[in-house]
Design a protein around this motif. Structure first.
Motif, PDB file in Angstrom:
ATOM      1  N   ALA A   3      39.403  40.434  33.102  1.00  0.00           N
ATOM      2  CA  ALA A   3      38.667  39.114  32.428  1.00  0.00           C
ATOM      3  C   ALA A   3      38.070  40.162  31.003  1.00  0.00           C
ATOM      4  O   ALA A   3      37.306  40.975  32.148  1.00  0.00           O
ATOM      5  N   SER A   4      38.081  39.904  30.422  1.00  0.00           N
ATOM      6  CA  SER A   4      37.137  41.404  29.427  1.00  0.00           C
ATOM      7  C   SER A   4      36.074  40.447  29.142  1.00  0.00           C
ATOM      8  O   SER A   4      35.848  39.199  28.665  1.00  0.00           O
ATOM      9  N   LEU A   5      34.954  40.608  28.857  1.00  0.00           N
ATOM     10  CA  LEU A   5      33.660  40.214  29.205  1.00  0.00           C
ATOM     11  C   LEU A   5      33.099  40.734  27.850  1.00  0.00           C
ATOM     12  O   LEU A   5      33.311  42.130  26.926  1.00  0.00           O
TER      13      LEU A   5
END
Length: 129
Positions: A3-5
């Motif tokens: 998941a991209s933060l």
């Protein structure tokens, strides 16, 4: 899958509290200063009116006292005015200090002065020596 933060933008809670505290301090300071400035402007208008009445020093003092009553002036009285001739014309001047308590031993000192002289410079105070 990773998941991209995403970095969030905006003001933090601590930053908001600091900004609100600073705005609150400036607001309280303004609420304490504005009435003294309003009184200063009333004094300035009262000496202009007193000068316009002409006549004797006593008549000008009475005119100032009348304006002081209606203008809610309490910092100075007619006895605090400097009335004298400058370049053949009667001029009225005043100077006073207003001390505004802030917090504990801290206070704010405002020095007000004014004159009816065209050059805007009050004559030097005469000292008895």
């Amino acid at each position: 899958m990773q998941a991209s933060l995403k970095r969030q933008d905006g003001i933090s809670l601590v930053g908001l509290i600091v900004v609100l505290a600073a705005l609150g301090f400036v607001g309280v300071l303004a609420l304490k200063i504005v009435p003294t400035y309003t009184e200063y402007r009333a004094i300035q208008n009262a000496i202009v009116t007193a000068k316009a009445t002409g006549g004797s020093v006593l008549e000008m003092q009475k005119s100032f006292d009348a304006n002081a009553t209606t203008g809610y002036i309490s910092s100075i009285t007619s006895r605090d005015l400097l009335i004298g001739k400058e370049n053949g014309e009667v001029e009225i001047s005043f100077a006073y200090e207003k001390k505004i308590p802030l917090v504990g031993p801290a206070s704010l000192l405002l020095e007000y002065q004014g004159t009816t002289a065209k050059n805007g410079v009050p004559p030097p105070a005469k000292t008895d020596q």
